[in-house]
Design an enzyme around this catalytic site. Structure first.
Site, short mmCIF file in Angstrom:
data_model
loop_
_atom_site.label_atom_id
_atom_site.label_comp_id
_atom_site.label_asym_id
_atom_site.label_seq_id
_atom_site.Cartn_x
_atom_site.Cartn_y
_atom_site.Cartn_z
N LYS A 36 78.49 41.30 49.85
CA LYS A 36 78.25 42.46 49.00
C LYS A 36 77.53 43.58 49.74
O LYS A 36 77.94 44.75 49.69
CB LYS A 36 77.44 42.02 47.78
CG LYS A 36 77.03 43.12 46.82
CD LYS A 36 76.57 42.54 45.49
CE LYS A 36 75.39 41.60 45.63
NZ LYS A 36 74.11 42.31 45.73
N THR A 37 76.45 43.24 50.43
CA THR A 37 75.68 44.25 51.16
C THR A 37 76.46 44.77 52.36
O THR A 37 76.53 45.98 52.61
CB THR A 37 74.33 43.67 51.61
OG1 THR A 37 73.58 43.26 50.46
CG2 THR A 37 73.53 44.69 52.40
N SER B 164 75.38 35.65 46.48
CA SER B 164 74.86 35.55 47.84
C SER B 164 75.91 34.96 48.77
O SER B 164 76.58 33.97 48.45
CB SER B 164 73.62 34.66 47.84
OG SER B 164 73.11 34.51 49.14
N ARG C 6 62.68 32.50 44.00
CA ARG C 6 62.37 32.60 42.58
C ARG C 6 62.14 31.20 41.97
O ARG C 6 62.83 30.25 42.30
CB ARG C 6 63.51 33.30 41.83
CG ARG C 6 63.62 34.78 42.14
CD ARG C 6 64.73 35.44 41.35
NE ARG C 6 66.04 34.87 41.70
CZ ARG C 6 66.73 34.04 40.94
NH1 ARG C 6 66.23 33.64 39.77
NH2 ARG C 6 67.91 33.59 41.32
N LYS D 7 63.10 41.17 40.17
CA LYS D 7 64.07 40.61 39.23
C LYS D 7 63.56 40.64 37.78
O LYS D 7 64.38 40.64 36.86
CB LYS D 7 64.43 39.19 39.65
CG LYS D 7 65.26 39.14 40.93
CD LYS D 7 66.53 40.00 40.85
CE LYS D 7 67.41 39.83 42.08
NZ LYS D 7 68.61 40.72 42.05
N HIS E 13 74.76 43.68 38.35
CA HIS E 13 74.26 43.12 39.60
C HIS E 13 75.34 43.37 40.66
O HIS E 13 76.20 42.52 40.89
CB HIS E 13 73.98 41.63 39.43
CG HIS E 13 73.28 41.01 40.59
ND1 HIS E 13 73.44 39.69 40.95
CD2 HIS E 13 72.41 41.53 41.49
CE1 HIS E 13 72.70 39.42 42.01
NE2 HIS E 13 72.07 40.52 42.36
N ARG F 206 63.20 37.55 53.89
CA ARG F 206 63.56 38.81 53.24
C ARG F 206 62.90 40.01 53.90
O ARG F 206 61.81 39.92 54.47
CB ARG F 206 63.13 38.77 51.77
CG ARG F 206 63.89 37.76 50.92
CD ARG F 206 65.21 38.30 50.47
NE ARG F 206 65.98 37.33 49.71
CZ ARG F 206 67.07 37.65 49.01
NH1 ARG F 206 67.51 38.90 49.00
NH2 ARG F 206 67.73 36.72 48.36
N ASP G 166 72.20 46.66 45.17
CA ASP G 166 72.00 45.47 44.34
C ASP G 166 72.06 45.68 42.83
O ASP G 166 72.57 44.82 42.13
CB ASP G 166 70.66 44.83 44.69
CG ASP G 166 70.55 43.39 44.22
OD1 ASP G 166 71.48 42.62 44.47
OD2 ASP G 166 69.53 43.05 43.58
#
Length: 531
Positions: free
Chosen positions: A239-240, A235, A56, A198, A217, A319, A254
Protein backbone atom coordinates in the site's frame (compact mmCIF):
# COMPACT_ATOMS: atom_id res chain seq x y z
CA UNK A 1 4.43 27.33 29.15
CA UNK A 2 3.94 26.08 32.69
CA UNK A 3 0.41 27.25 33.55
CA UNK A 4 -2.10 24.40 33.70
CA UNK A 5 -4.76 26.58 32.09
CA UNK A 6 -5.91 26.67 29.36
CA UNK A 7 -3.61 23.77 28.43
CA UNK A 8 -5.74 21.29 30.41
CA UNK A 9 -9.15 22.88 29.87
CA UNK A 10 -11.82 20.30 29.26
CA UNK A 11 -9.62 17.35 30.25
CA UNK A 12 -10.62 17.10 33.91
CA UNK A 13 -6.93 16.95 34.89
CA UNK A 14 -5.80 19.28 37.68
CA UNK A 15 -2.02 19.46 37.43
CA UNK A 16 0.21 19.88 40.46
CA UNK A 17 3.37 20.28 38.41
CA UNK A 18 4.53 21.92 35.19
CA UNK A 19 2.46 21.67 32.00
CA UNK A 20 4.21 22.20 28.68
CA UNK A 21 1.69 23.00 25.98
CA UNK A 22 2.21 22.80 22.21
CA UNK A 23 6.00 22.76 22.25
CA UNK A 24 7.82 22.55 18.93
CA UNK A 25 9.70 19.45 17.82
CA UNK A 26 12.96 20.94 19.05
CA UNK A 27 11.51 21.73 22.47
CA UNK A 28 10.02 18.28 22.85
CA UNK A 29 13.24 16.56 21.83
CA UNK A 30 15.15 18.69 24.35
CA UNK A 31 12.78 17.62 27.16
CA UNK A 32 12.80 13.98 26.06
CA UNK A 33 16.60 13.81 26.12
CA UNK A 34 16.88 15.61 29.45
CA UNK A 35 14.33 13.22 30.97
CA UNK A 36 16.06 10.12 29.61
CA UNK A 37 13.11 9.03 27.48
CA UNK A 38 15.37 7.86 24.66
CA UNK A 39 18.32 9.00 22.54
CA UNK A 40 19.17 10.47 19.16
CA UNK A 41 20.27 8.56 16.10
CA UNK A 42 23.40 9.68 14.27
CA UNK A 43 21.11 11.70 11.98
CA UNK A 44 19.09 13.31 14.77
CA UNK A 45 15.94 11.15 14.83
CA UNK A 46 14.61 10.34 18.30
CA UNK A 47 14.79 6.66 19.24
CA UNK A 48 12.32 5.33 21.81
CA UNK A 49 11.98 1.80 23.17
CA UNK A 50 8.44 0.87 24.20
CA UNK A 51 9.17 -2.09 26.45
CA UNK A 52 6.86 -5.08 26.61
CA UNK A 53 4.30 -3.58 24.22
CA UNK A 54 5.75 -3.27 20.71
CA UNK A 55 2.39 -3.30 18.92
CA UNK A 56 -1.29 -2.65 19.55
CA UNK A 57 -2.88 -4.48 22.49
CA UNK A 58 -5.94 -5.65 20.61
CA UNK A 59 -7.32 -7.68 23.50
CA UNK A 60 -7.19 -4.65 25.79
CA UNK A 61 -9.27 -2.29 23.64
CA UNK A 62 -12.74 -1.38 24.93
CA UNK A 63 -15.64 0.79 23.80
CA UNK A 64 -17.84 2.20 26.51
CA UNK A 65 -21.34 0.76 26.29
CA UNK A 66 -23.19 4.04 26.67
CA UNK A 67 -26.96 3.82 26.03
CA UNK A 68 -26.85 6.36 23.20
CA UNK A 69 -24.37 4.29 21.16
CA UNK A 70 -25.27 0.72 22.14
CA UNK A 71 -27.38 -0.13 19.09
CA UNK A 72 -24.88 1.23 16.59
CA UNK A 73 -21.61 -0.36 17.79
CA UNK A 74 -20.25 -3.55 16.21
CA UNK A 75 -19.78 -5.43 19.47
CA UNK A 76 -17.45 -8.43 19.68
CA UNK A 77 -13.77 -9.24 19.97
CA UNK A 78 -12.81 -5.96 18.28
CA UNK A 79 -15.16 -3.67 20.19
CA UNK A 80 -15.39 -5.15 23.67
CA UNK A 81 -17.96 -3.42 25.88
CA UNK A 82 -16.99 -1.55 29.03
CA UNK A 83 -19.66 -0.51 31.50
CA UNK A 84 -20.04 3.29 31.76
CA UNK A 85 -19.53 3.25 35.53
CA UNK A 86 -16.27 1.28 35.12
CA UNK A 87 -15.06 3.84 32.59
CA UNK A 88 -15.92 6.74 34.87
CA UNK A 89 -14.05 5.12 37.73
CA UNK A 90 -10.97 4.39 35.65
CA UNK A 91 -11.03 7.86 34.10
CA UNK A 92 -11.11 9.44 37.57
CA UNK A 93 -8.07 7.39 38.63
CA UNK A 94 -6.15 8.22 35.44
CA UNK A 95 -6.91 11.93 35.81
CA UNK A 96 -5.76 11.87 39.41
CA UNK A 97 -2.59 9.99 38.46
CA UNK A 98 -1.79 12.41 35.63
CA UNK A 99 -2.44 15.39 37.88
CA UNK A 100 0.12 14.12 40.40
CA UNK A 101 2.94 13.87 37.81
CA UNK A 102 5.73 16.46 38.10
CA UNK A 103 5.53 17.27 34.38
CA UNK A 104 2.83 16.93 31.72
CA UNK A 105 2.90 17.64 27.99
CA UNK A 106 -0.13 18.63 25.94
CA UNK A 107 -0.61 18.98 22.20
CA UNK A 108 -3.61 20.53 20.45
CA UNK A 109 -4.05 19.04 16.98
CA UNK A 110 -6.50 18.38 14.16
CA UNK A 111 -7.60 15.09 12.63
CA UNK A 112 -8.92 15.70 9.11
CA UNK A 113 -7.49 17.99 6.46
CA UNK A 114 -10.97 19.10 5.33
CA UNK A 115 -12.09 21.85 7.74
CA UNK A 116 -15.72 20.80 7.24
CA UNK A 117 -15.02 17.35 8.68
CA UNK A 118 -12.04 17.72 10.99
CA UNK A 119 -12.05 17.23 14.74
CA UNK A 120 -9.97 18.97 17.39
CA UNK A 121 -7.89 16.66 19.57
CA UNK A 122 -6.10 17.43 22.84
CA UNK A 123 -3.47 14.95 24.02
CA UNK A 124 -2.33 14.92 27.65
CA UNK A 125 0.72 12.73 28.23
CA UNK A 126 3.59 12.19 30.63
CA UNK A 127 6.29 11.85 27.96
CA UNK A 128 7.71 14.44 25.61
CA UNK A 129 8.38 11.83 22.93
CA UNK A 130 4.74 10.76 22.85
CA UNK A 131 3.78 14.41 22.42
CA UNK A 132 6.27 14.61 19.54
CA UNK A 133 4.75 11.48 18.01
CA UNK A 134 1.28 13.03 18.09
CA UNK A 135 2.61 16.32 16.73
CA UNK A 136 4.16 14.43 13.79
CA UNK A 137 1.15 12.18 13.24
CA UNK A 138 -1.73 14.63 13.27
CA UNK A 139 -2.30 18.02 11.61
CA UNK A 140 -0.61 20.92 13.37
CA UNK A 141 -2.78 24.05 13.64
CA UNK A 142 -1.28 27.44 12.90
CA UNK A 143 -0.26 29.26 16.07
CA UNK A 144 -3.13 31.71 15.68
CA UNK A 145 -5.61 28.81 15.68
CA UNK A 146 -4.45 27.63 19.11
CA UNK A 147 -6.00 30.59 20.90
CA UNK A 148 -9.25 29.40 22.46
CA UNK A 149 -8.73 25.86 21.18
CA UNK A 150 -11.51 23.64 22.57
CA UNK A 151 -11.04 19.92 21.95
CA UNK A 152 -13.76 17.72 20.48
CA UNK A 153 -11.97 14.64 21.85
CA UNK A 154 -9.40 14.28 24.61
CA UNK A 155 -6.73 11.60 24.91
CA UNK A 156 -5.60 10.94 28.47
CA UNK A 157 -2.33 9.11 27.87
CA UNK A 158 -0.89 7.42 30.95
CA UNK A 159 1.60 4.83 29.65
CA UNK A 160 3.13 4.11 33.07
CA UNK A 161 -0.22 3.73 34.86
CA UNK A 162 -1.40 0.17 35.47
CA UNK A 163 -5.14 -0.45 35.51
CA UNK A 164 -6.66 -2.86 38.03
CA UNK A 165 -8.74 -5.50 36.17
CA UNK A 166 -10.68 -6.44 39.29
CA UNK A 167 -11.87 -2.85 39.75
CA UNK A 168 -11.74 -1.30 36.28
CA UNK A 169 -13.59 -3.79 34.08
CA UNK A 170 -10.60 -4.51 31.87
CA UNK A 171 -8.47 -7.59 31.13
CA UNK A 172 -5.02 -6.53 32.37
CA UNK A 173 -3.00 -3.55 33.53
CA UNK A 174 -3.14 -2.31 29.94
CA UNK A 175 -6.34 -0.62 28.86
CA UNK A 176 -7.39 1.41 25.82
CA UNK A 177 -10.93 2.63 26.41
CA UNK A 178 -12.98 4.91 24.14
CA UNK A 179 -16.11 6.71 25.23
CA UNK A 180 -17.94 8.30 22.31
CA UNK A 181 -20.42 9.85 24.74
CA UNK A 182 -17.76 11.40 26.98
CA UNK A 183 -15.53 12.17 23.97
CA UNK A 184 -12.59 10.79 25.92
CA UNK A 185 -9.94 8.16 25.21
CA UNK A 186 -7.98 6.50 28.02
CA UNK A 187 -4.65 4.83 27.18
CA UNK A 188 -2.99 3.16 30.17
CA UNK A 189 -0.24 0.61 30.66
CA UNK A 190 1.35 0.74 27.19
CA UNK A 191 4.01 2.97 25.67
CA UNK A 192 3.36 1.85 22.08
CA UNK A 193 2.54 5.13 20.35
CA UNK A 194 0.40 3.52 17.65
CA UNK A 195 -2.43 3.35 20.18
CA UNK A 196 -2.68 7.16 20.00
CA UNK A 197 -2.93 7.15 16.20
CA UNK A 198 -5.39 4.29 15.89
CA UNK A 199 -7.67 5.51 18.69
CA UNK A 200 -8.32 8.70 16.76
CA UNK A 201 -8.80 6.71 13.55
CA UNK A 202 -11.48 4.72 15.39
CA UNK A 203 -13.12 8.00 16.42
CA UNK A 204 -13.17 9.19 12.80
CA UNK A 205 -14.63 5.84 11.75
CA UNK A 206 -17.40 6.47 14.26
CA UNK A 207 -18.19 10.10 13.50
CA UNK A 208 -17.93 10.44 9.73
CA UNK A 209 -20.51 7.94 8.43
CA UNK A 210 -23.22 9.93 10.22
CA UNK A 211 -22.04 12.95 8.21
CA UNK A 212 -22.20 11.11 4.89
CA UNK A 213 -18.41 10.74 4.69
CA UNK A 214 -16.74 7.35 4.21
CA UNK A 215 -13.66 6.88 6.46
CA UNK A 216 -11.10 4.58 4.85
CA UNK A 217 -7.97 2.68 5.83
CA UNK A 218 -6.13 3.42 2.59
CA UNK A 219 -3.40 5.49 0.98
CA UNK A 220 -4.16 8.03 -1.73
CA UNK A 221 -2.40 9.94 -4.49
CA UNK A 222 -3.29 12.19 -7.40
CA UNK A 223 -1.99 12.36 -10.97
CA UNK A 224 -1.02 15.37 -13.04
CA UNK A 225 -4.46 15.40 -14.61
CA UNK A 226 -6.04 15.71 -11.17
CA UNK A 227 -7.12 12.07 -11.10
CA UNK A 228 -7.30 10.75 -7.55
CA UNK A 229 -6.58 7.10 -6.74
CA UNK A 230 -7.15 5.14 -3.54
CA UNK A 231 -5.10 2.13 -2.40
CA UNK A 232 -6.65 -0.27 0.12
CA UNK A 233 -4.48 -3.04 1.52
CA UNK A 234 -3.39 -4.83 4.67
CA UNK A 235 0.18 -5.01 5.95
CA UNK A 236 2.61 -6.45 3.42
CA UNK A 237 0.49 -5.78 0.32
CA UNK A 238 2.47 -2.76 -0.89
CA UNK A 239 0.00 0.00 0.00
CA UNK A 240 2.68 2.51 0.99
CA UNK A 241 5.14 1.50 -1.74
CA UNK A 242 2.69 1.59 -4.65
CA UNK A 243 1.03 4.86 -3.65
CA UNK A 244 4.48 6.52 -3.57
CA UNK A 245 4.97 7.26 -7.27
CA UNK A 246 7.26 10.03 -8.57
CA UNK A 247 4.70 10.69 -11.32
CA UNK A 248 1.91 11.33 -8.81
CA UNK A 249 1.49 13.46 -5.68
CA UNK A 250 0.98 11.65 -2.38
CA UNK A 251 -2.10 12.76 -0.42
CA UNK A 252 -1.42 10.41 2.49
CA UNK A 253 -0.28 6.89 3.30
CA UNK A 254 -2.92 5.44 5.63
CA UNK A 255 -6.20 7.18 6.57
CA UNK A 256 -8.60 9.18 4.40
CA UNK A 257 -12.19 10.31 4.04
CA UNK A 258 -14.34 10.33 0.88
CA UNK A 259 -16.86 13.19 0.98
CA UNK A 260 -19.13 15.02 -1.47
CA UNK A 261 -16.14 17.18 -2.38
CA UNK A 262 -13.47 14.50 -2.78
CA UNK A 263 -10.75 12.81 -0.73
CA UNK A 264 -8.98 14.22 2.32
CA UNK A 265 -6.23 12.93 4.59
CA UNK A 266 -6.97 12.46 8.28
CA UNK A 267 -3.33 12.89 9.24
CA UNK A 268 -0.36 15.20 8.99
CA UNK A 269 2.28 12.50 9.15
CA UNK A 270 3.26 8.94 8.32
CA UNK A 271 3.81 5.89 10.51
CA UNK A 272 5.91 3.52 8.44
CA UNK A 273 7.05 0.02 9.26
CA UNK A 274 10.83 0.08 8.73
CA UNK A 275 12.11 -3.41 9.49
CA UNK A 276 14.59 -4.30 6.72
CA UNK A 277 13.85 -1.01 4.99
CA UNK A 278 15.96 -0.77 1.83
CA UNK A 279 17.34 2.64 0.89
CA UNK A 280 17.25 1.79 -2.82
CA UNK A 281 13.69 0.45 -2.82
CA UNK A 282 12.20 3.01 -0.38
CA UNK A 283 14.44 6.10 -0.61
CA UNK A 284 11.79 8.55 0.61
CA UNK A 285 10.85 6.66 3.78
CA UNK A 286 14.53 5.91 4.42
CA UNK A 287 15.47 9.59 4.16
CA UNK A 288 12.54 10.73 6.32
CA UNK A 289 13.59 8.26 9.03
CA UNK A 290 17.11 9.69 9.11
CA UNK A 291 16.07 13.28 9.96
CA UNK A 292 15.77 15.34 13.10
CA UNK A 293 12.18 15.36 14.28
CA UNK A 294 11.38 11.81 13.23
CA UNK A 295 10.41 9.37 15.98
CA UNK A 296 11.75 5.82 15.74
CA UNK A 297 10.05 3.12 17.81
CA UNK A 298 12.06 0.05 18.78
CA UNK A 299 14.65 0.63 16.06
CA UNK A 300 18.09 -0.66 17.01
CA UNK A 301 21.19 1.57 16.75
CA UNK A 302 24.83 1.15 17.73
CA UNK A 303 26.65 3.24 20.35
CA UNK A 304 27.19 6.02 17.79
CA UNK A 305 23.54 6.13 16.85
CA UNK A 306 23.92 4.42 13.47
CA UNK A 307 20.66 2.63 12.68
CA UNK A 308 20.46 -1.08 11.95
CA UNK A 309 17.11 -1.39 10.19
CA UNK A 310 17.63 -5.12 9.71
CA UNK A 311 17.75 -5.79 13.46
CA UNK A 312 14.45 -7.27 14.66
CA UNK A 313 15.72 -8.17 18.15
CA UNK A 314 13.18 -5.85 19.82
CA UNK A 315 10.32 -6.51 17.39
CA UNK A 316 9.47 -7.09 13.74
CA UNK A 317 7.17 -4.09 14.13
CA UNK A 318 9.82 -1.35 14.11
CA UNK A 319 8.29 2.01 13.20
CA UNK A 320 9.17 5.48 12.00
CA UNK A 321 6.87 8.45 12.51
CA UNK A 322 7.55 11.69 10.65
CA UNK A 323 5.64 14.70 9.31
CA UNK A 324 4.14 14.29 5.85
CA UNK A 325 6.24 17.14 4.50
CA UNK A 326 9.35 15.02 5.07
CA UNK A 327 8.22 13.16 1.93
CA UNK A 328 8.83 15.02 -1.34
CA UNK A 329 5.99 15.45 -3.84
CA UNK A 330 3.16 15.50 -1.33
CA UNK A 331 -0.18 17.21 -1.92
CA UNK A 332 -0.27 20.52 -0.05
CA UNK A 333 -3.37 20.77 2.11
CA UNK A 334 -4.06 17.01 2.10
CA UNK A 335 -7.13 17.26 -0.14
CA UNK A 336 -7.94 16.25 -3.72
CA UNK A 337 -10.92 15.52 -5.96
CA UNK A 338 -13.21 12.50 -6.13
CA UNK A 339 -11.48 9.19 -6.86
CA UNK A 340 -11.31 8.05 -10.45
CA UNK A 341 -9.74 4.71 -9.51
CA UNK A 342 -9.94 2.51 -6.42
CA UNK A 343 -7.27 -0.18 -6.00
CA UNK A 344 -7.70 -3.10 -3.61
CA UNK A 345 -4.37 -4.77 -2.91
CA UNK A 346 -3.81 -8.36 -1.81
CA UNK A 347 -0.64 -10.39 -1.36
CA UNK A 348 -2.03 -13.77 -2.37
CA UNK A 349 0.50 -16.30 -1.11
CA UNK A 350 -1.55 -19.13 -2.66
CA UNK A 351 -0.47 -17.73 -6.05
CA UNK A 352 -3.86 -18.14 -7.73
CA UNK A 353 -5.24 -14.60 -8.08
CA UNK A 354 -4.39 -12.58 -11.22
CA UNK A 355 -1.95 -9.66 -10.96
CA UNK A 356 -4.81 -7.30 -11.82
CA UNK A 357 -8.55 -7.65 -12.37
CA UNK A 358 -11.33 -5.20 -13.17
CA UNK A 359 -14.19 -5.34 -10.65
CA UNK A 360 -17.86 -4.55 -11.06
CA UNK A 361 -19.44 -2.36 -8.34
CA UNK A 362 -20.95 -5.48 -6.74
CA UNK A 363 -17.60 -7.29 -6.82
CA UNK A 364 -15.98 -4.18 -5.35
CA UNK A 365 -18.26 -4.30 -2.32
CA UNK A 366 -17.71 -8.04 -1.97
CA UNK A 367 -13.91 -7.71 -1.95
CA UNK A 368 -14.10 -4.65 0.31
CA UNK A 369 -16.10 -6.60 2.88
CA UNK A 370 -13.74 -9.58 2.47
CA UNK A 371 -10.46 -7.64 2.87
CA UNK A 372 -8.34 -10.63 1.84
CA UNK A 373 -4.60 -11.15 1.95
CA UNK A 374 -2.37 -14.06 3.02
CA UNK A 375 0.47 -14.29 5.51
CA UNK A 376 3.52 -16.51 5.29
CA UNK A 377 6.46 -17.58 7.47
CA UNK A 378 9.00 -14.78 7.65
CA UNK A 379 6.38 -12.05 7.87
CA UNK A 380 4.99 -13.13 11.25
CA UNK A 381 6.17 -15.36 14.04
CA UNK A 382 4.52 -18.74 14.53
CA UNK A 383 3.51 -19.33 10.92
CA UNK A 384 4.29 -22.66 9.29
CA UNK A 385 5.16 -23.53 5.72
CA UNK A 386 1.61 -23.16 4.41
CA UNK A 387 0.14 -19.71 3.63
CA UNK A 388 -2.59 -18.49 5.97
CA UNK A 389 -5.53 -16.61 4.52
CA UNK A 390 -6.38 -13.41 6.40
CA UNK A 391 -9.67 -11.55 6.03
CA UNK A 392 -9.92 -8.10 7.60
CA UNK A 393 -13.22 -6.57 6.58
CA UNK A 394 -13.04 -3.13 4.93
CA UNK A 395 -9.25 -3.60 5.06
CA UNK A 396 -9.33 -2.30 8.63
CA UNK A 397 -11.47 -4.44 10.95
CA UNK A 398 -9.59 -3.52 14.18
CA UNK A 399 -10.61 0.14 13.79
CA UNK A 400 -14.30 -0.18 12.85
CA UNK A 401 -16.69 0.75 15.66
CA UNK A 402 -19.74 0.38 13.41
CA UNK A 403 -20.95 -2.70 11.57
CA UNK A 404 -18.89 -3.40 8.41
CA UNK A 405 -22.01 -3.22 6.24
CA UNK A 406 -22.26 0.50 7.05
CA UNK A 407 -18.92 1.17 5.38
CA UNK A 408 -19.52 -1.33 2.59
CA UNK A 409 -22.82 0.22 1.54
CA UNK A 410 -21.28 3.69 1.63
CA UNK A 411 -18.45 2.56 -0.64
CA UNK A 412 -20.91 0.94 -3.04
CA UNK A 413 -22.95 4.14 -3.18
CA UNK A 414 -19.93 6.40 -3.67
CA UNK A 415 -18.49 4.25 -6.46
CA UNK A 416 -21.83 4.42 -8.26
CA UNK A 417 -22.23 8.16 -7.66
CA UNK A 418 -18.73 9.21 -8.67
CA UNK A 419 -18.14 6.58 -11.36
CA UNK A 420 -14.87 5.22 -9.96
CA UNK A 421 -13.31 2.13 -11.56
CA UNK A 422 -12.23 -0.53 -9.06
CA UNK A 423 -9.28 -2.87 -9.50
CA UNK A 424 -8.10 -5.90 -7.55
CA UNK A 425 -4.29 -6.12 -7.63
CA UNK A 426 -2.32 -9.15 -6.43
CA UNK A 427 1.17 -8.27 -5.26
CA UNK A 428 1.73 -11.77 -3.88
CA UNK A 429 2.92 -14.96 -5.54
CA UNK A 430 2.90 -16.22 -9.11
CA UNK A 431 4.08 -19.44 -10.74
CA UNK A 432 3.06 -21.40 -7.65
CA UNK A 433 2.18 -20.88 -4.03
CA UNK A 434 4.60 -19.58 -1.41
CA UNK A 435 7.53 -21.98 -1.25
CA UNK A 436 7.19 -23.00 -4.90
CA UNK A 437 6.43 -19.85 -6.88
CA UNK A 438 7.96 -16.41 -6.59
CA UNK A 439 6.82 -12.94 -5.62
CA UNK A 440 5.11 -10.88 -8.32
CA UNK A 441 7.50 -8.56 -10.14
CA UNK A 442 7.18 -5.01 -8.78
CA UNK A 443 7.92 -3.78 -12.31
CA UNK A 444 4.95 -5.72 -13.70
CA UNK A 445 2.71 -4.46 -10.88
CA UNK A 446 3.72 -0.85 -11.47
CA UNK A 447 3.19 -1.20 -15.24
CA UNK A 448 -0.30 -2.63 -14.70
CA UNK A 449 -1.18 0.04 -12.13
CA UNK A 450 -0.04 2.89 -14.34
CA UNK A 451 -2.08 1.49 -17.21
CA UNK A 452 -5.10 1.24 -14.90
CA UNK A 453 -4.70 4.77 -13.58
CA UNK A 454 -4.11 6.42 -16.97
CA UNK A 455 -7.17 4.71 -18.44
CA UNK A 456 -5.40 2.59 -21.06
CA UNK A 457 -5.99 -0.73 -19.29
CA UNK A 458 -9.77 -0.29 -19.36
CA UNK A 459 -9.62 -0.34 -23.18
CA UNK A 460 -7.98 -3.75 -23.62
CA UNK A 461 -9.78 -7.08 -24.02
CA UNK A 462 -10.65 -8.93 -20.81
CA UNK A 463 -11.34 -12.60 -20.12
CA UNK A 464 -13.11 -14.10 -17.10
CA UNK A 465 -11.27 -16.30 -14.63
CA UNK A 466 -13.31 -19.50 -14.05
CA UNK A 467 -12.67 -19.83 -10.30
CA UNK A 468 -13.12 -16.32 -8.90
CA UNK A 469 -15.21 -14.68 -11.63
CA UNK A 470 -12.59 -11.95 -12.10
CA UNK A 471 -12.10 -10.11 -15.39
CA UNK A 472 -8.41 -10.32 -16.36
CA UNK A 473 -6.72 -8.39 -19.20
CA UNK A 474 -5.57 -10.64 -22.05
CA UNK A 475 -2.58 -8.49 -22.95
CA UNK A 476 -0.76 -5.30 -22.07
CA UNK A 477 2.45 -3.91 -23.59
CA UNK A 478 5.40 -4.44 -21.30
CA UNK A 479 3.86 -7.35 -19.37
CA UNK A 480 4.20 -10.98 -20.58
CA UNK A 481 0.77 -12.35 -21.52
CA UNK A 482 1.23 -15.49 -19.43
CA UNK A 483 1.75 -13.38 -16.30
CA UNK A 484 -1.75 -11.93 -16.64
CA UNK A 485 -3.41 -15.33 -16.24
CA UNK A 486 -2.12 -16.99 -13.05
CA UNK A 487 -2.95 -20.53 -14.19
CA UNK A 488 -0.56 -20.13 -17.12
CA UNK A 489 2.32 -19.38 -14.74
CA UNK A 490 2.00 -22.75 -12.96
CA UNK A 491 3.85 -25.75 -14.36
CA UNK A 492 1.40 -28.07 -12.60
CA UNK A 493 -2.06 -27.00 -13.79
CA UNK A 494 -3.84 -29.59 -11.63
CA UNK A 495 -2.09 -28.18 -8.55
CA UNK A 496 -3.26 -24.69 -9.55
CA UNK A 497 -6.87 -25.89 -9.87
CA UNK A 498 -6.76 -27.58 -6.46
CA UNK A 499 -5.21 -24.54 -4.79
CA UNK A 500 -7.69 -22.15 -6.41
CA UNK A 501 -10.61 -24.31 -5.22
CA UNK A 502 -9.16 -24.23 -1.69
CA UNK A 503 -9.02 -20.43 -1.67
CA UNK A 504 -12.52 -20.20 -3.14
CA UNK A 505 -13.74 -22.23 -0.17
CA UNK A 506 -12.00 -19.89 2.28
CA UNK A 507 -13.62 -16.86 0.62
CA UNK A 508 -17.01 -18.55 0.79
CA UNK A 509 -16.71 -19.42 4.47
CA UNK A 510 -15.57 -15.92 5.39
CA UNK A 511 -18.47 -14.26 3.55
CA UNK A 512 -21.08 -16.17 5.54
CA UNK A 513 -20.78 -13.43 8.17
CA UNK A 514 -21.99 -10.74 5.77
CA UNK A 515 -24.24 -12.62 3.35
CA UNK A 516 -27.45 -11.70 5.15
CA UNK A 517 -26.81 -7.96 5.05
CA UNK A 518 -25.91 -7.30 1.40
CA UNK A 519 -27.86 -6.79 -1.80
CA UNK A 520 -28.78 -9.54 -4.24
CA UNK A 521 -26.22 -8.10 -6.67
CA UNK A 522 -23.42 -8.53 -4.15
CA UNK A 523 -24.62 -12.04 -3.29
CA UNK A 524 -24.51 -12.87 -7.00
CA UNK A 525 -20.96 -11.52 -7.22
CA UNK A 526 -19.75 -13.59 -4.25
CA UNK A 527 -17.10 -16.24 -4.81
CA UNK A 528 -18.61 -19.70 -4.34
CA UNK A 529 -17.17 -23.18 -4.16
CA UNK A 530 -19.45 -24.20 -7.02
CA UNK A 531 -17.91 -21.56 -9.30
Amino acid sequence: MSSPQPALAGTGVAASGAVHANLTAAGLVEHALRRGEGRLSADGAFIAVTGVHTGRSVQDKFVVDDPEVHDQVWWGKINQPMAPEKFRGLAAKVRSWLGARPVLFTEDLYAGADPAHRIKVRLVTTNAWHALFARNMFIRPARAELDGFEPDFTILHAPEYEANPAEDGCRSGTCIALSFAAKTILIAGTSYAGEIKKSIFTVMNWLLPARGVLPMHCSANVGRAGDTALFFGLSGTGKTTLSSDPERQLIGDDEHGWSDHGVFNFEGGCYAKVIRLDQQQEPQIWAASHRFGAVLENVVADELGNLDLDDASLTENTRSCYPLDYIPNTMAGGQAGKPRNVVMLTADAFGVLPPIAKLTPAQAMYHFLSGYTARVAGTEKGLGKEPQATFSTCFGAPFLPRHPEVYGKMLESLIARDGAQVWLVNTGWTGGAYGTGHRMSIHHTRALLRAALDGSLAKVEFVQDPFFGLMMPKSLPGVPAEVLNPRETWADKAAYDATAKKLVGLFEKNFETFAGAVSEEVKAAAIRAAA
